[in-house]
Design a protein around this motif. Sequence first.
Motif, PDB file in Angstrom:
ATOM      1  N   GLY A   1       0.816  -1.210   0.000  1.00 20.56           N
ATOM      2  CA  GLY A   1       0.000   0.000   0.000  1.00 20.56           C
ATOM      3  C   GLY A   1       0.844   1.252   0.000  1.00 20.56           C
ATOM      4  N   ILE A   2       0.168   2.367  -0.186  1.00 19.87           N
ATOM      5  CA  ILE A   2       0.781   3.699  -0.149  1.00 19.87           C
ATOM      6  C   ILE A   2      -0.044   4.518   0.832  1.00 19.87           C
ATOM      7  N   ASP A   3       0.638   5.223   1.757  1.00 25.36           N
ATOM      8  CA  ASP A   3      -0.111   6.065   2.688  1.00 25.36           C
ATOM      9  C   ASP A   3      -0.150   7.507   2.184  1.00 25.36           C
ATOM     10  N   ARG A   4      -0.730   8.392   2.949  1.00 24.86           N
ATOM     11  CA  ARG A   4      -0.911   9.790   2.529  1.00 24.86           C
ATOM     12  C   ARG A   4       0.405  10.545   2.340  1.00 24.86           C
ATOM     13  N   GLU A   5       1.472  10.078   2.972  1.00 22.47           N
ATOM     14  CA  GLU A   5       2.798  10.702   2.815  1.00 22.47           C
ATOM     15  C   GLU A   5       3.616  10.041   1.709  1.00 22.47           C
ATOM     16  N   GLN A   6       2.970   9.189   0.920  1.00 21.02           N
ATOM     17  CA  GLN A   6       3.600   8.448  -0.176  1.00 21.02           C
ATOM     18  C   GLN A   6       4.632   7.437   0.315  1.00 21.02           C
ATOM     19  N   ARG A   7       4.481   6.971   1.547  1.00 19.39           N
ATOM     20  CA  ARG A   7       5.340   5.908   2.049  1.00 19.39           C
ATOM     21  C   ARG A   7       4.752   4.571   1.614  1.00 19.39           C
ATOM     22  N   VAL A   8       5.645   3.637   1.298  1.00 18.75           N
ATOM     23  CA  VAL A   8       5.230   2.304   0.887  1.00 18.75           C
ATOM     24  C   VAL A   8       5.027   1.449   2.139  1.00 18.75           C
ATOM     25  N   LEU A   9       3.885   0.785   2.209  1.00 17.64           N
ATOM     26  CA  LEU A   9       3.594  -0.137   3.303  1.00 17.64           C
ATOM     27  C   LEU A   9       3.612  -1.555   2.747  1.00 17.64           C
ATOM     28  N   VAL A  10       4.398  -2.423   3.355  1.00 19.15           N
ATOM     29  CA  VAL A  10       4.414  -3.837   3.005  1.00 19.15           C
ATOM     30  C   VAL A  10       3.971  -4.575   4.262  1.00 19.15           C
ATOM     31  N   VAL A  11       2.874  -5.301   4.177  1.00 22.14           N
ATOM     32  CA  VAL A  11       2.279  -5.927   5.359  1.00 22.14           C
ATOM     33  C   VAL A  11       2.089  -7.420   5.114  1.00 22.14           C
ATOM     34  N   LEU A  12       2.659  -8.212   6.013  1.00 20.42           N
ATOM     35  CA  LEU A  12       2.513  -9.658   5.981  1.00 20.42           C
ATOM     36  C   LEU A  12       1.774 -10.076   7.241  1.00 20.42           C
ATOM     37  N   THR A  13       0.704 -10.826   7.075  1.00 24.26           N
ATOM     38  CA  THR A  13       0.003 -11.386   8.223  1.00 24.26           C
ATOM     39  C   THR A  13      -0.026 -12.897   8.049  1.00 24.26           C
ATOM     40  N   ARG A  14       0.307 -13.587   9.105  1.00 20.90           N
ATOM     41  CA  ARG A  14       0.193 -15.039   9.061  1.00 20.90           C
ATOM     42  C   ARG A  14       0.249 -15.591  10.477  1.00 20.90           C
ATOM     43  N   PHE A  15      -0.234 -16.786  10.615  1.00 22.02           N
ATOM     44  CA  PHE A  15      -0.289 -17.475  11.889  1.00 22.02           C
ATOM     45  C   PHE A  15       0.984 -18.283  12.056  1.00 22.02           C
TER      46      PHE A  15
END
Length: 162
Positions: A77-91
């Motif tokens: 994703g991209i936030d309002r400040e144009q920072r890249v978000l990489v998110v991993l969710t797992r058990f």
Amino acid sequence: ERLPPGQGPLSSALVGLADGRLIWVDGDDVSMWRGRTDVRFAFQSYPTLLTADGEGPAPVRDGEINVTHRDARLALGIDREQRVLVVLTRFDAPIPGADRLPFGLSVPEMAAVMGSLGARQAMLLDGGISAQVAISDSAGHARAWKGLRKVPLALVVRSDQQ
């Protein structure tokens, strides 16, 4: 270009320009970036989790897509400040075989996670047993969250501030 752009209302693409700007493209508008000389990279994925200013597309928001399938999720994703978000969710559990269980978030739940982290736009990447992330700091210290199978493609992000 490895593959021609796909088409569909839930496709998203991230375009990196030579001047360092990132452009988020939703839906069928991806092909307009083909052949431009100022494009350093572009890639496309499905489905779009958030569009415009953090709004979920109707099929995701209304639960028409993947509402029961639970799995490890990997999103960009991209936030309002144009920072890249990489998110991993797992058990992760110390139980043999637990990493192979389809236990995790649904697609709409992952969209909610991305929104809660401040993403303005987000897309789902390949998840499940292939989801993995590796991070290195400027000193070369690495931390990795490996998947159960090798993947033939990687997105590598480097800071120009090092």
